[in-house]
Design a protein around this motif. Structure first.
Motif, mmCIF file in Angstrom:
data_model
loop_
_atom_site.group_PDB
_atom_site.id
_atom_site.type_symbol
_atom_site.label_atom_id
_atom_site.label_comp_id
_atom_site.label_asym_id
_atom_site.label_seq_id
_atom_site.Cartn_x
_atom_site.Cartn_y
_atom_site.Cartn_z
ATOM 1 N N GLY A 13 10.847 -8.946 3.063
ATOM 2 C CA GLY A 13 9.340 -9.150 3.586
ATOM 3 C C GLY A 13 9.580 -10.444 5.386
ATOM 4 N N SER A 14 10.811 -9.603 6.641
ATOM 5 C CA SER A 14 10.231 -10.051 7.457
ATOM 6 C C SER A 14 9.096 -9.734 8.328
ATOM 7 N N PRO A 15 8.711 -10.456 9.495
ATOM 8 C CA PRO A 15 6.997 -10.459 10.026
ATOM 9 C C PRO A 15 7.349 -8.962 10.820
ATOM 10 N N ARG A 16 6.055 -7.836 10.484
ATOM 11 C CA ARG A 16 6.138 -7.063 11.135
ATOM 12 C C ARG A 16 6.489 -6.626 12.518
#
Length: 62
Positions: A13-16
């Motif tokens: 779930g890392s940032p875009r």
């Protein structure tokens, strides 16, 4: 990949636009290690792995 050793785990779930697993693997490759990024679907995480020295056994650290 059989017989792999996990060097590091990164949540999926890392940032875009952020690729921490790929960046970590690139640093390890720059140091001479054959690091690869794989997805562990069970834990929803990216794993940075290298081939283990003993290819006969199951992956370690997974």
């Amino acid at each position: 990949m059989t017989g792999a050793k996990v060097l590091e785990r990164f949540p999926a779930g890392s940032p875009r636009g952020s690729w921490p697993a790929e960046e970590y693997a690139a640093r390890r490759r720059a140091e001479g290690e054959p690091a690869t990024v794989v997805m562990d679907l069970e834990t929803d995480a990216f794993l940075v792995v290298v081939p283990s020295r003993d290819e006969s056994g199951p992956p370690t650290g997974v």
